[in-house]
Design a protein around this motif. Structure first.
Motif, PDB file in Angstrom:
ATOM      1  N   PHE A 107      16.186   3.798  37.987  1.00 16.16           N
ATOM      2  CA  PHE A 107      17.255   4.785  37.830  1.00 16.16           C
ATOM      3  C   PHE A 107      18.319   4.185  36.918  1.00 16.16           C
ATOM      4  O   PHE A 107      18.993   3.231  37.296  1.00 16.16           O
ATOM      5  CB  PHE A 107      17.843   5.146  39.186  1.00 16.16           C
ATOM      6  CG  PHE A 107      16.796   5.582  40.186  1.00 16.16           C
ATOM      7  CD1 PHE A 107      15.784   6.443  39.805  1.00 16.16           C
ATOM      8  CD2 PHE A 107      16.809   5.122  41.485  1.00 16.16           C
ATOM      9  CE1 PHE A 107      14.808   6.840  40.703  1.00 16.16           C
ATOM     10  CE2 PHE A 107      15.836   5.505  42.399  1.00 16.16           C
ATOM     11  CZ  PHE A 107      14.833   6.367  42.001  1.00 16.16           C
ATOM     12  N   PRO A 108      18.483   4.735  35.713  1.00 18.44           N
ATOM     13  CA  PRO A 108      19.331   4.063  34.730  1.00 18.44           C
ATOM     14  C   PRO A 108      20.809   4.042  35.117  1.00 18.44           C
ATOM     15  O   PRO A 108      21.554   3.207  34.648  1.00 18.44           O
ATOM     16  CB  PRO A 108      19.113   4.876  33.452  1.00 18.44           C
ATOM     17  CG  PRO A 108      18.582   6.186  33.903  1.00 18.44           C
ATOM     18  CD  PRO A 108      17.861   5.945  35.189  1.00 18.44           C
ATOM     19  N   HIS A 109      21.216   4.982  35.974  1.00 17.07           N
ATOM     20  CA  HIS A 109      22.635   5.057  36.299  1.00 17.07           C
ATOM     21  C   HIS A 109      22.978   4.248  37.539  1.00 17.07           C
ATOM     22  O   HIS A 109      24.110   4.282  38.005  1.00 17.07           O
ATOM     23  CB  HIS A 109      23.049   6.509  36.478  1.00 17.07           C
ATOM     24  CG  HIS A 109      22.313   7.202  37.601  1.00 17.07           C
ATOM     25  ND1 HIS A 109      20.968   7.455  37.537  1.00 17.07           N
ATOM     26  CD2 HIS A 109      22.736   7.664  38.783  1.00 17.07           C
ATOM     27  CE1 HIS A 109      20.596   8.057  38.640  1.00 17.07           C
ATOM     28  NE2 HIS A 109      21.639   8.195  39.426  1.00 17.07           N
ATOM     29  N   LEU A 110      21.997   3.540  38.102  1.00 17.40           N
ATOM     30  CA  LEU A 110      22.254   2.718  39.283  1.00 17.40           C
ATOM     31  C   LEU A 110      22.025   1.243  38.942  1.00 17.40           C
ATOM     32  O   LEU A 110      21.182   0.916  38.118  1.00 17.40           O
ATOM     33  CB  LEU A 110      21.325   3.128  40.431  1.00 17.40           C
ATOM     34  CG  LEU A 110      21.414   4.575  40.914  1.00 17.40           C
ATOM     35  CD1 LEU A 110      20.436   4.804  42.053  1.00 17.40           C
ATOM     36  CD2 LEU A 110      22.819   4.921  41.351  1.00 17.40           C
ATOM     37  N   THR A 111      22.787   0.380  39.598  1.00 21.04           N
ATOM     38  CA  THR A 111      22.605  -1.053  39.371  1.00 21.04           C
ATOM     39  C   THR A 111      21.329  -1.524  40.044  1.00 21.04           C
ATOM     40  O   THR A 111      20.668  -0.765  40.759  1.00 21.04           O
ATOM     41  CB  THR A 111      23.771  -1.858  39.966  1.00 21.04           C
ATOM     42  OG1 THR A 111      23.788  -1.640  41.377  1.00 21.04           O
ATOM     43  CG2 THR A 111      25.105  -1.433  39.379  1.00 21.04           C
ATOM     44  N   GLU A 114      21.668  -1.115  43.693  1.00 20.68           N
ATOM     45  CA  GLU A 114      21.635   0.297  44.092  1.00 20.68           C
ATOM     46  C   GLU A 114      20.234   0.880  43.954  1.00 20.68           C
ATOM     47  O   GLU A 114      19.820   1.727  44.747  1.00 20.68           O
ATOM     48  CB  GLU A 114      22.626   1.102  43.238  1.00 20.68           C
ATOM     49  CG  GLU A 114      24.070   0.830  43.602  1.00 20.68           C
ATOM     50  CD  GLU A 114      25.041   1.326  42.552  1.00 20.68           C
ATOM     51  OE1 GLU A 114      26.215   1.503  42.887  1.00 20.68           O
ATOM     52  OE2 GLU A 114      24.634   1.530  41.388  1.00 20.68           O
ATOM     53  N   TYR A 150      22.959  -3.194  35.273  1.00 23.62           N
ATOM     54  CA  TYR A 150      22.234  -1.936  35.113  1.00 23.62           C
ATOM     55  C   TYR A 150      20.890  -2.228  34.451  1.00 23.62           C
ATOM     56  O   TYR A 150      20.750  -3.222  33.729  1.00 23.62           O
ATOM     57  CB  TYR A 150      23.040  -0.968  34.246  1.00 23.62           C
ATOM     58  CG  TYR A 150      24.207  -0.372  34.998  1.00 23.62           C
ATOM     59  CD1 TYR A 150      24.029   0.774  35.778  1.00 23.62           C
ATOM     60  CD2 TYR A 150      25.453  -0.954  34.954  1.00 23.62           C
ATOM     61  CE1 TYR A 150      25.080   1.314  36.486  1.00 23.62           C
ATOM     62  CE2 TYR A 150      26.517  -0.423  35.660  1.00 23.62           C
ATOM     63  CZ  TYR A 150      26.322   0.717  36.427  1.00 23.62           C
ATOM     64  OH  TYR A 150      27.355   1.244  37.133  1.00 23.62           O
TER      65      TYR A 150
ATOM     66  N   ILE B 480      11.356   9.012  36.770  1.00 20.65           N
ATOM     67  CA  ILE B 480      12.326   8.554  37.768  1.00 20.65           C
ATOM     68  C   ILE B 480      12.427   9.529  38.931  1.00 20.65           C
ATOM     69  O   ILE B 480      12.729   9.126  40.044  1.00 20.65           O
ATOM     70  CB  ILE B 480      13.723   8.264  37.163  1.00 20.65           C
ATOM     71  CG1 ILE B 480      14.331   9.497  36.544  1.00 20.65           C
ATOM     72  CG2 ILE B 480      13.652   7.128  36.169  1.00 20.65           C
ATOM     73  CD1 ILE B 480      15.784   9.279  36.137  1.00 20.65           C
ATOM     74  N   ILE B 498      19.216  11.734  41.525  1.00 20.13           N
ATOM     75  CA  ILE B 498      18.593  11.020  40.412  1.00 20.13           C
ATOM     76  C   ILE B 498      18.644  11.832  39.128  1.00 20.13           C
ATOM     77  O   ILE B 498      19.219  11.411  38.134  1.00 20.13           O
ATOM     78  CB  ILE B 498      17.132  10.640  40.748  1.00 20.13           C
ATOM     79  CG1 ILE B 498      17.116   9.702  41.952  1.00 20.13           C
ATOM     80  CG2 ILE B 498      16.450  10.002  39.557  1.00 20.13           C
ATOM     81  CD1 ILE B 498      17.931   8.439  41.786  1.00 20.13           C
ATOM     82  N   GLY B 502      21.728  11.258  36.716  1.00 17.14           N
ATOM     83  CA  GLY B 502      21.317  10.544  35.515  1.00 17.14           C
ATOM     84  C   GLY B 502      21.812  11.197  34.239  1.00 17.14           C
ATOM     85  O   GLY B 502      22.064  10.526  33.244  1.00 17.14           O
ATOM     86  N   PRO B 589      24.311   2.502  30.244  1.00 17.92           N
ATOM     87  CA  PRO B 589      24.234   3.857  30.773  1.00 17.92           C
ATOM     88  C   PRO B 589      25.639   4.435  30.831  1.00 17.92           C
ATOM     89  O   PRO B 589      26.607   3.684  30.735  1.00 17.92           O
ATOM     90  CB  PRO B 589      23.672   3.651  32.178  1.00 17.92           C
ATOM     91  CG  PRO B 589      24.002   2.248  32.518  1.00 17.92           C
ATOM     92  CD  PRO B 589      24.014   1.486  31.248  1.00 17.92           C
ATOM     93  N   ARG B 592      30.360   4.209  34.064  1.00 14.12           N
ATOM     94  CA  ARG B 592      30.529   4.478  35.481  1.00 14.12           C
ATOM     95  C   ARG B 592      30.785   3.146  36.151  1.00 14.12           C
ATOM     96  O   ARG B 592      29.981   2.244  36.104  1.00 14.12           O
ATOM     97  CB  ARG B 592      29.250   5.107  36.042  1.00 14.12           C
ATOM     98  CG  ARG B 592      29.353   5.338  37.528  1.00 14.12           C
ATOM     99  CD  ARG B 592      28.205   6.201  37.988  1.00 14.12           C
ATOM    100  NE  ARG B 592      28.166   6.195  39.422  1.00 14.12           N
ATOM    101  CZ  ARG B 592      27.643   5.199  40.119  1.00 14.12           C
ATOM    102  NH1 ARG B 592      27.151   4.175  39.519  1.00 14.12           N
ATOM    103  NH2 ARG B 592      27.642   5.272  41.444  1.00 14.12           N
TER     104      ARG B 592
END
Lengths: 377, 596
Positions: A107-111, A114, A150, B480, B498, B502, B589, B592
């Motif tokens: 998941f690219p938006h989670l570390t 995460e 990330y 994903i 997700i 995303g 990304p 955030r």
């Protein structure tokens, strides 16, 4: 938190400490794409705790089978059991599996942390337990210090470890891996392959691994299955498959081999007699052979070069006469290319053995029983 | 016996397949349940309105009677025969052609000049184009009327220079000026995007083969940007053809165009001719869009406004030449032409007099105070906010549902058809859509309601949201979502945590563009809002029609300030993100920082 306490927290599928789980039984599973079978009705039994590899060229149906086990594809026919429970109609979410995707699908938006935590959050684990488990997984996949990064900030190998950690965090019954090392370069592949195996052993999970790379399959697998055109052609340990290929495809697909057409002249239990050219040889019998036309498969490392006209050395049988066409030094071995009456073949010699020169006439010798027979196609 | 023979072999298969089929039917049902409201809104507020206008155009008195349907082409006959109508049509076409020509002549050198500048300067000049682009056209029109009016600066300047009376208001020239002002940013942005994508090495290659720079320009450079020129020109031609606001305000009664005529007819409930003209506009528009697609390969409405300064490459550095100097002069003219009206609202807002004059007499901020205390403006501001928020929420929701379904589709034809249908509303002339939706909402009793206006605005805002969201979803890794499923997340959870998370920046962008579309929209709002409280731009429009009060420039200034603030903050943020990413050498990304 240890693995065992997490397993208990895992609900109805929890197993007793130490008990192996994740037995996968595939019965008559089939799937068609636009009327063409992508997977012919297939049976497969993966034992609990086993590292099983599905090996085959692209388009052979191995990923299809893996995705059916994961529930990402619905089979048109057949049933699927995990640990004795019929899960054919169970959606992916409830199968309690881990899946490592070819491109990792992080998941690219989670570390990193995460990503690993995601499945634990879904299972509503309390925060403290989640944190402990994430730390444990980060330790297991050797990513200490990267928890806050990330995915885009990680190298391919590190991403692969995250994917593995994420799939294992909720301690799944079965770990499914779809060419997880395919995108990495060679050195990293070997190193991480060994690590995948170690992690699988330590986490006590059943693994089903899909690859087209036979080296990976050899390194990792307890057992493997070779697939072709939507069917599992042969099942067995890597050594069985290498030494006793069931058919020409498996013989050619696994490792390098030399193929000599011959005729079956007799059978005697585990061994068979075969005539190649003017020579009679003892070979391993192959119950799958129907007719008399056979192909002898001899691995390059099993070929021995002898001088022409020499009496056969003890323990060796003459296979054919040949002319050396090329000699190459490859470090740990010396590769000799030969022409045996129109059949191109190769022999691997110890680098310290006497070196033949191109143009030299030799005879090809082989240890009896090191010849595998497959039906001619 | 033949029957049993036939069924026997299939029976085991059917038993096996049945639960799978049932599960698949379940998935399809869920999909249909999600899609149904989207389709319903589309059918009710787009298909039905256009169809209704079409039916009305086929009846001589503009009243379609379902009990006794007639197909009568007399309305169409009239619009090609009647002298008065022909003059209106000719004027409309002339206006569209002239404004397109003028726009291209100004935009080409401007875009060329900016595309050759260094990255920093180009970014700054693009801002000067983007700010007017995002400022509501009503606000800019207000400034233009002030500038062109008999006591405006153009006339004063002309008198001072002894050139005599120069009154452009309510003339063809005035309409042309206003239309070009509206169209210029579109054309510059389209051309700029095309020019920055030209590979500099091709130009250099031509030079190495001995071509002069003039020859290189005509034989290498121009053919490569020809697609952008033609599609940009067709785009502004379409916009100019059915443009309503500028002719309505700057044209005055003598300079009616098709759109203005339609509006006047509908005001007195004369549907026949007006409907036929609306359909005529639609047909002309469709023909032009087919041209755009032919030339450009595809139609990309989302491309507008997303122009980023790319800067000149080191391989072909900026160098002054007579050509470049000429381009620079045109650029200055273009930018002044765009920026001056936007800046002009500020001095008008601070005058102490009860009439709006330039130069302002005295200095006061009391008009600004009045905006925030009187119901005259607070009502419209609240109304605009509510409608824009509603439109944004509805548009993003619809876009998410549709994008989600198309992203799962494997057939490219199916995707293209859905994409085309989704974009149809913004391709449709606004005036046709306005009268059609007005017609339908009258029947449904939705005119004058907030929800009625939200539906109308959603029809034109949703395609833009969809463009952004479907592009983001299409380029996101589809794996994903499956990965989340394998981790045990339910379908709904995987989608929200997700897929949507995303592409959050695109979702926010889709929300913003839908909000702005509704916030600035005048034509639909003009028809559909029959109640006493109007949205902000419509209120300003009404004042433009009836006469300006001193709070109008104050409101206009505030609107400009908001746009300037947003555009500047955004570009600063963008640059900061880009710098950060460049320093780290990795693509991060979407920004955030918060931790769970």
């Amino acid at each position: 938190m240890t693995l065992s306490t997490l397993r208990r927290a895992n609900g109805p599928h929890a197993a007793a400490v130490g008990e192996r789980r994740g037995e996968v039984v595939v019965s008559d599973i089939g799937l068609d794409y636009n009327g063409v079978p992508a997977l012919a009705d297939t049976d497969l039994h993966v034992h609990a705790g086993e590292f099983f590899t599905l090996l085959g060229p692209s388009g052979s149906g191995k990923t299809t089978l893996l995705r059916i086990i994961a529930g990402l594809l619905d089979p048109a026919r057949g049933t699927l059991h995990i640990d004795g429970t019929d899960v054919t109609r169970t959606p992916t979410q409830k199968r309690d599996i881990g899946f490592v995707f070819q491109n990792y699908a992080l998941f690219p938006h989670l570390t990193v942390a995460e990503n690993i935590e995601y499945g634990l959050k879904v299972r509503k684990l309390p925060a403290a337990k989640r944190a402990a488990r994430v730390a444990e997984m980060i330790e297991l996949v050797a990513l200490g210090g990267y928890a806050g990064r990330y995915p885009a900030q990680l190298s391919g190998g590190q991403q692969q470890r995250v994917a593995l950690g994420r799939a294992l965090a909720q301690n799944p019954r079965v770990l499914l891996l779809d060419e997880p090392l395919g995108a990495l370069d060679r050195g990293l592949r070997e190193e991480l392959g060994a690590e995948v195996r170690r992690i699988q052993q330590e986490s006590n999970t059943t693994a089903v691994y899909v690859t087209h790379d036979q080296e990976e399959a050899f390194i990792l697998s307890d057992r493997m299955g070779v697939m072709r055109d939507g069917r599992i052609v042969q099942l067995g340990t890597p050594e069985q498959l290498y030494r006793e290929p069931k058919d020409l495809f498996v013989a050619k697909f696994l490792g390098k081999t030399n193929l000599f057409p011959g005729r079956l002249t007799g059978r005697d239990g585990a061994s068979a007699l075969v005539r190649v050219g003017d020579h009679d040889l003892a070979a391993r019998a192959n119950p799958a052979i129907q007719g008399e036309d056979v192909v002898c498969s001899v691995r390059p490392e099993q070929l021995v070069l002898g001088a022409v006209g020499d009496p056969a050395q003890p323990g060796l049988e003459r296979l054919a006469a040949a002319t050396v066409t090329e000699v190459r030094f490859l470090g740990q071995r010396r590769s000799i290319h030969l022409d045996a009456d129109g059949i191109a073949c190769a022999a691997d010699l110890d680098p310290s053995a006497p070196v033949p020169v191109a143009g030299e006439h030799v005879s090809l010798l082989v240890r009896p029983g090191e010849v595998a027979l497959v039906a001619a196609e | 016996m033949t029957a049993t023979d036939a069924t026997t072999p299939t029976t085991p298969l059917a038993i096996n397949a049945d639960p799978v089929v049932r599960r698949r039917i379940g998935a399809i049902t869920a999909r249909v349940a999600l899609l149904a409201p989207v389709v319903a809104i589309y059918l009710l507020f787009f298909v039905w309105p256009v169809f209704s206008v079409l039916l009305r155009s086929l009846s001589p008195d503009g009243r379609f009677d379902a009990a006794a349907p007639v197909i009568d082409l007399s309305n169409y006959q009239k619009i090609f025969v009647d002298d008065f109508l022909l003059r209106i049509e000719w004027r409309t076409v002339l206006l569209a052609v002239n404004s397109t020509l003028l726009t291209v002549l100004l935009a080409f050198p401007t875009a060329y000049f900016i595309s050759r500048l260094s990255k920093r300067t180009a970014a700054l000049l693009l801002l000067l184009i983007l700010v007017p682009f995002w400022v509501s056209i009503v606000v800019r029109l207000f400034a233009v009327t002030s500038i062109l009016s008999p006591n405006g600066i153009v006339n004063q300047l002309s008198l001072a220079l002894g050139l005599g009376e120069t009154s452009l208001l309510y003339t063809q020239a005035g309409t042309l000026v206003g239309t070009v002002m509206y169209l210029l940013p579109y054309m510059v942005l389209v051309l700029y995007a095309g020019m920055t994508s030209v590979d500099d090495n091709l130009v250099l290659a031509a030079r190495t083969m001995g071509a002069s720079s003039v020859r290189t320009f005509f034989t290498v450079y121009l053919p490569m940007v020809r697609g952008s020129i033609v599609s940009g020109a067709l785009l502004v031609f379409i916009l100019g053809l059915s443009f309503f606001l500028v002719p309505a305000i700057l044209g005055g009664p003598q300079e009616q165009t098709i759109s203005v005529y339609i509006q006047q007819q509908i005001d007195v409930y004369q549907w026949g001719i007006a409907s036929a003209m609306g359909i005529l506009l639609l047909i002309a528009t469709i023909i032009c869009y087919v041209g755009v697609v032919r030339v450009a390969g595809s139609f990309q409405p989302g491309g507008i406004g997303s122009a980023q300064a790319k800067g000149v490459s080191t391989s072909l550095p900026f160098r002054w030449s007579p050509w470049m100097a000429g381009s620079a002069v045109v650029s200055v003219v273009t930018i002044a032409f765009l920026v001056i009206p936007v800046l002009f609202v500020f001095p008008l807002a601070v005058g102490e007099t009860g009439t709006v004059v330039f130069p302002p007499r005295g200095f006061t901020l009391r008009w600004f105070g009045e905006v925030f205390t009187s119901q005259t403006w607070l009502g419209p501001i609240t109304q605009s906010l509510i409608v824009a928020l509603g439109t944004a929420v509805l548009s993003v929701g619809m876009a998410l549902v549709l994008a989600r379904i198309t992203s799962r589709m494997t057939s490219t034809t199916g995707k293209a058809v859905i994409g085309g249908l989704a974009f149809a509303p913004i391709v449709t002339p606004a005036i046709l859509l306005a009268i059609g939706i007005f017609d339908v909402e009258l029947r449904l009793g939705l005119t004058g309601t907030v929800i009625g206006l939200v539906f109308a605005h959603t029809i034109i805002a949703f395609p833009l949201s969809y463009a952004l969201i479907s592009a983001a979803m299409g380029s996101a890794d589809r794996g994903i979502e499956a990965a989340a499923w394998t981790l045990g997340a339910s379908r709904a959870r995987a989608f929200w945590t997700i897929v949507v998370r995303g592409i959050m920046p695109s979702v926010v962008g889709a929300f913003a563009i839908a909000f702005v579309t509704s916030w600035d929209e005048v034509v639909l709002a003009l028809f559909v809002q029959t109640g006493p409280t109007k949205t902000l731009p419509v209120t300003i429009y009404k004042y433009l029609e009836s006469g300006i009060v001193p709070t109008v420039p104050a409101v206009a200034s505030l609107l400009v300030l908001v746009v300037v603030l947003i555009v500047v903050v955004r570009s600063v943020l963008n640059r900061a993100t880009a710098d950060r990413a460049a320093r780290r050498g990795t693509v991060r990304p979407p920004a955030r920082q918060e931790k769970p």
